[in-house]
Write a protein that holds these residues in place. Sequence first.
Motif, mmCIF file in Angstrom:
data_model
loop_
_atom_site.group_PDB
_atom_site.id
_atom_site.type_symbol
_atom_site.label_atom_id
_atom_site.label_comp_id
_atom_site.label_asym_id
_atom_site.label_seq_id
_atom_site.Cartn_x
_atom_site.Cartn_y
_atom_site.Cartn_z
ATOM 1 N N THR A 145 -16.258 3.801 -33.444
ATOM 2 C CA THR A 145 -17.028 3.433 -34.624
ATOM 3 C C THR A 145 -16.959 4.585 -35.616
ATOM 4 O OG1 THR A 145 -18.518 2.031 -33.352
ATOM 5 C CG2 THR A 145 -19.291 2.776 -35.494
ATOM 6 N N VAL A 146 -16.432 4.327 -36.806
ATOM 7 C CA VAL A 146 -16.251 5.378 -37.798
ATOM 8 C C VAL A 146 -16.724 4.893 -39.164
ATOM 9 C CG1 VAL A 146 -14.294 6.428 -36.598
ATOM 10 C CG2 VAL A 146 -13.881 4.658 -38.311
ATOM 11 N N LEU A 147 -17.136 5.839 -39.984
ATOM 12 C CA LEU A 147 -17.450 5.557 -41.375
ATOM 13 C C LEU A 147 -16.347 6.168 -42.218
ATOM 14 C CD1 LEU A 147 -19.650 4.303 -43.246
ATOM 15 C CD2 LEU A 147 -20.566 6.618 -43.521
ATOM 16 N N GLU A 148 -15.536 5.309 -42.845
ATOM 17 C CA GLU A 148 -14.445 5.779 -43.687
ATOM 18 C C GLU A 148 -14.966 6.015 -45.101
ATOM 19 O OE1 GLU A 148 -10.789 3.388 -41.448
ATOM 20 O OE2 GLU A 148 -11.373 2.855 -43.503
ATOM 21 N N ILE A 149 -14.720 7.204 -45.608
ATOM 22 C CA ILE A 149 -15.167 7.575 -46.953
ATOM 23 C C ILE A 149 -13.939 7.736 -47.844
ATOM 24 C CG2 ILE A 149 -16.484 9.205 -48.340
ATOM 25 C CD1 ILE A 149 -18.133 7.744 -46.201
ATOM 26 N N ASN A 150 -13.882 6.944 -48.885
ATOM 27 C CA ASN A 150 -12.765 6.970 -49.825
ATOM 28 C C ASN A 150 -13.073 7.978 -50.934
ATOM 29 O OD1 ASN A 150 -10.902 6.475 -51.890
ATOM 30 N ND2 ASN A 150 -10.709 4.316 -51.346
ATOM 31 N N LEU A 151 -12.433 9.148 -50.858
ATOM 32 C CA LEU A 151 -12.698 10.199 -51.837
ATOM 33 C C LEU A 151 -12.220 9.816 -53.225
ATOM 34 C CD1 LEU A 151 -11.823 13.356 -49.704
ATOM 35 C CD2 LEU A 151 -14.068 12.341 -50.111
ATOM 36 N N ASN A 152 -11.149 9.039 -53.309
ATOM 37 C CA ASN A 152 -10.689 8.568 -54.622
ATOM 38 C C ASN A 152 -11.743 7.695 -55.286
ATOM 39 O OD1 ASN A 152 -8.126 8.722 -52.754
ATOM 40 N ND2 ASN A 152 -7.447 9.133 -54.833
ATOM 41 N N ALA A 153 -12.440 6.895 -54.475
ATOM 42 C CA ALA A 153 -13.477 6.029 -55.022
ATOM 43 C C ALA A 153 -14.619 6.856 -55.593
ATOM 44 C CB ALA A 153 -13.999 5.080 -53.940
ATOM 45 N N ILE A 154 -14.979 7.954 -54.916
ATOM 46 C CA ILE A 154 -16.025 8.834 -55.438
ATOM 47 C C ILE A 154 -15.595 9.422 -56.775
ATOM 48 C CG2 ILE A 154 -17.245 11.006 -55.040
ATOM 49 C CD1 ILE A 154 -17.339 10.329 -52.090
ATOM 50 N N VAL A 155 -14.342 9.868 -56.854
ATOM 51 C CA VAL A 155 -13.829 10.418 -58.117
ATOM 52 C C VAL A 155 -13.846 9.347 -59.201
ATOM 53 C CG1 VAL A 155 -11.809 11.399 -59.268
ATOM 54 C CG2 VAL A 155 -12.437 12.163 -56.971
ATOM 55 N N ASN A 156 -13.433 8.127 -58.858
ATOM 56 C CA ASN A 156 -13.450 7.010 -59.814
ATOM 57 C C ASN A 156 -14.857 6.793 -60.355
ATOM 58 O OD1 ASN A 156 -12.260 4.190 -60.813
ATOM 59 N ND2 ASN A 156 -14.215 3.770 -59.837
ATOM 60 N N ARG A 201 -23.777 10.596 -35.363
ATOM 61 C CA ARG A 201 -22.807 10.507 -34.272
ATOM 62 C C ARG A 201 -21.625 9.606 -34.656
ATOM 63 N NH1 ARG A 201 -24.788 6.870 -29.074
ATOM 64 N NH2 ARG A 201 -24.399 4.809 -29.974
ATOM 65 N N VAL A 202 -21.805 8.801 -35.711
ATOM 66 C CA VAL A 202 -20.685 8.027 -36.244
ATOM 67 C C VAL A 202 -19.808 8.983 -37.054
ATOM 68 C CG1 VAL A 202 -20.000 6.164 -37.790
ATOM 69 C CG2 VAL A 202 -22.005 5.885 -36.321
ATOM 70 N N LYS A 203 -18.598 9.206 -36.590
ATOM 71 C CA LYS A 203 -17.724 10.181 -37.231
ATOM 72 C C LYS A 203 -17.283 9.693 -38.607
ATOM 73 C CE LYS A 203 -17.891 12.972 -33.787
ATOM 74 N NZ LYS A 203 -18.677 14.223 -33.905
ATOM 75 N N ARG A 204 -17.265 10.620 -39.547
ATOM 76 C CA ARG A 204 -16.780 10.324 -40.890
ATOM 77 C C ARG A 204 -15.301 10.695 -40.984
ATOM 78 N NH1 ARG A 204 -22.167 9.612 -39.838
ATOM 79 N NH2 ARG A 204 -23.335 9.065 -41.718
ATOM 80 N N ILE A 205 -14.509 9.785 -41.497
ATOM 81 C CA ILE A 205 -13.098 10.060 -41.783
ATOM 82 C C ILE A 205 -12.904 9.895 -43.279
ATOM 83 C CG2 ILE A 205 -10.716 9.325 -41.431
ATOM 84 C CD1 ILE A 205 -11.438 8.409 -38.660
ATOM 85 N N TYR A 206 -12.319 10.901 -43.899
ATOM 86 C CA TYR A 206 -12.194 10.927 -45.356
ATOM 87 C C TYR A 206 -10.763 10.610 -45.753
ATOM 88 C CZ TYR A 206 -16.689 13.091 -44.832
ATOM 89 O OH TYR A 206 -17.994 13.317 -44.477
ATOM 90 N N PHE A 207 -10.615 9.711 -46.731
ATOM 91 C CA PHE A 207 -9.302 9.299 -47.205
ATOM 92 C C PHE A 207 -9.105 9.753 -48.634
ATOM 93 C CE2 PHE A 207 -10.188 6.082 -43.904
ATOM 94 C CZ PHE A 207 -9.058 6.266 -43.128
ATOM 95 N N TYR A 208 -7.900 10.220 -48.918
ATOM 96 C CA TYR A 208 -7.547 10.608 -50.280
ATOM 97 C C TYR A 208 -6.170 10.046 -50.577
ATOM 98 C CZ TYR A 208 -6.613 13.543 -54.349
ATOM 99 O OH TYR A 208 -6.321 13.987 -55.610
ATOM 100 N N GLU A 209 -6.089 9.159 -51.559
ATOM 101 C CA GLU A 209 -4.820 8.499 -51.876
ATOM 102 C C GLU A 209 -4.048 9.303 -52.912
ATOM 103 O OE1 GLU A 209 -5.496 4.466 -52.940
ATOM 104 O OE2 GLU A 209 -6.471 3.972 -51.059
#
Length: 817
Positions: free
Chosen positions: A455-466, A809-817
């Motif tokens: 179980t992971v929470l994916e964080i889209n860094l591009n979306a934050i910048v947008n 405890r839910v690991k965050r995985i960060y994505f950058y396109e």
Amino acid sequence: MSQFSFTAEELAKNIATKSLLNSPNQIVKHLLTDSRKITDAKESVFFILKGSKDAHQYISSVYSKGVFTFVLTNLDFDTSPFPNANFIWVNDSLKAMQQLMAKHRAQFSYPVIAITGSNGKTIVKEWLYQLLSPDFDIVRSPKSYNSQIGVPLSVWQMTDDYNLGIFEAGISKVGEMGALANIIKPNIGILTNIASAHDEGFESRQQKLEEKLLLFKDSESLILNSQYNHTDFKDKNVFTWSLTQIADLKISDIKSSLSHTVITANYLQQSVSIKIPFTNQVSVENAIICWATLLSLGIEQDIIAKRMEKLLVVKMRLELKTGIHQSSIIDDSYNSDFSSLDIALDFLNQQNQHPKKTLILSDIYQSGISTSQLYQKLASLLLNKGVHQFIGIGGQIMKHQNLFSTNSLFFKDTDDFLKNFNTANIKNQTVLLKGSRDFEFEKISKVLTQKVHDTVLEINLNAIVNNLKHYKAKLKPGVKMMAMVKAFAYGSGSDEVANLLQHHRVDYLAVAYADEGVALRQAEITIPIMVLSPEVSSFEALVKYNLEPELYSFRILEAFTEYLENQNIKEYPVHIKLDTGMHRLGFNPNEIEKLGSFLKKQSVLKIKSVFSHLVASDNDVHKEFTELQISTFTQIAAQIESNLKYPFIKHLANTSAITKWPTAQFDMARLGIGLYGIESVEEEKQALANVATLKTTISQIKDLKKGETVGYGRSGVMTHDGRIATVKIGYADGYPRALGNGKGFMLVNNTLVPTIGNICMDMTMLDISEIDTNEGDDVIVFGEDLSVYDVAKQLNTIPYEVITNISQRVKRIYFYE
């Protein structure tokens, strides 16, 4: 490698309306648009582009790094502090760069393919690169560089070493494509599709189609779906494809299995087919576009079929993961071309959580230049990017290891690395993995990445910048931006988000408690941080870590003043909170006279800002109350300023007020939940990008009979024969127990399925009787297609509560396109 260059004097002749050339013979090989991404400073020109901030302010720092040539628009800029610099004034720096690139493009006669459309541009470009590399030396857009800035930077890569160019072009509104068409000047055009992306910038889909087709006005050939064929194309060699209509490549059958898809079509009155290692609809369409392109170029069908079967996944984004031994791992382990490496290294340098930066890189394939030139260029790049340690994997890199610094290690292949490298050396550092697919760097990623449960929470860094840019664009000139990163950045992860915001130059961060601010300082966050709820016990930490407290009552004001006096500290920065109607924290209006008198007598405090909080800025029902708050704040702030005799920052606007109440912006706005893709102003929701996706997986599937029960208390009862799936998320992960027994839904294979039975601590059961799925498949709890608004509605609460309740405890995985 033939590197095109020009002198500063030649550049000025091409674009200048006015120039001051202190070093006219300065060689320029590299174009810079971002002061944070400087590689070869002495051979670079910095284009100062118009943005939310005046980029002229960065000239001093860029000059100090060795850049001596600048293209700017401000005629009043003081050049005297820069005696060695060249200044080239233009009316519009972006247009000047585009004009320059159009001239650069005109030097080359080899064919150029241009790709546009609403979706699929980057995948089609990358697959065409894979498919055509055996026949051509190809220069192409890095990643998804398809904007008004990205296209010129892409085309600047063109040299005589290549014999085919593939560039993508994207637009978001009317009037943008003309400039890109003049730069790319494609011989061959590809239109992928016309869908909903950027609809808001056009009156209709037809208008969007017409604008995109302007890219191909001078093209000789065109590949597109027959539904978009146009009467204006009579003078062009048009190749069409279709699933339903008559076309040059008419698809007759599509059959998918678990691992591949066979696509059959009629072409030149014959039945032909390809097999691709993908099954999803998007990949099928992108493959058909590539198939049509290769046929139009005269590639033989049997060659196309062999190459299509070997198509590789195009990894569109970097993954930032938690690594072993307090490290961070940036996983880009599916390609290692030079252009994307440059981008990935910039992302590596954005990460300040760890003092050391390491690159693990495989051999680079299909560069278009000799290996000795390639690895010399690589060694220079690593030096300029400040990489502390380099690990090269592959026979070609090993042959050229003498080119690299002493702090380098080399291995013949991935297995050699895994067998002989001591992973204990990866400690408290950021590691970038960049490898060609053949090297199977996913094996290295698995070893270096901290084990996570599914179980992971994916964080889209591009979306934050947008989202940040969206709100910045709404601010009046000169208005600063404070970003809220309290509550673990609304569940998104404080260090990573704060680091991104610092890189994109927000003016202030705000946290709830001092320990949150301390953690950010320890993660190398250096910009000002306001602490919203300081307490006496935190004063020492506040001062030690240069954190700026909000002072909201005489109790906390007097206590902090006394502490500073005892420490003999003068003019410590603080923020004064006013209560203009929230009735939570803050000085009341009837306390302002006493407050002013107190502040005037002391010398240990320096008031950095005075602020208050709007109660209902998102709701028109409370318009009069909001107007009263703005008026009250204006009067009180002016009263305090008259007592202090010096100016300070005034701020009142929260996320919704940035849009709905521009009169409340004052000197700074505080961006909170909108940064994370959530808005209470209805018309703003569509403009924001989804930031967080909560995913889990199916552990087990069971077939049950009607009447059998599921879970604790037997509250879940099967009303039919069917199947249930147990997924790896429960209330300890932040999925509330209230969503059990059919109240909650999750997304499995693009289908909403209900919960059944009570939510457990670590597991949830879903009724999957109506869909086809397998153990191990992904399940979306919320994200793009099942929004956090939907989950909040199921709970009868607000999205804030949903995202901030996701367990650590839910690991965050960060994505950058």
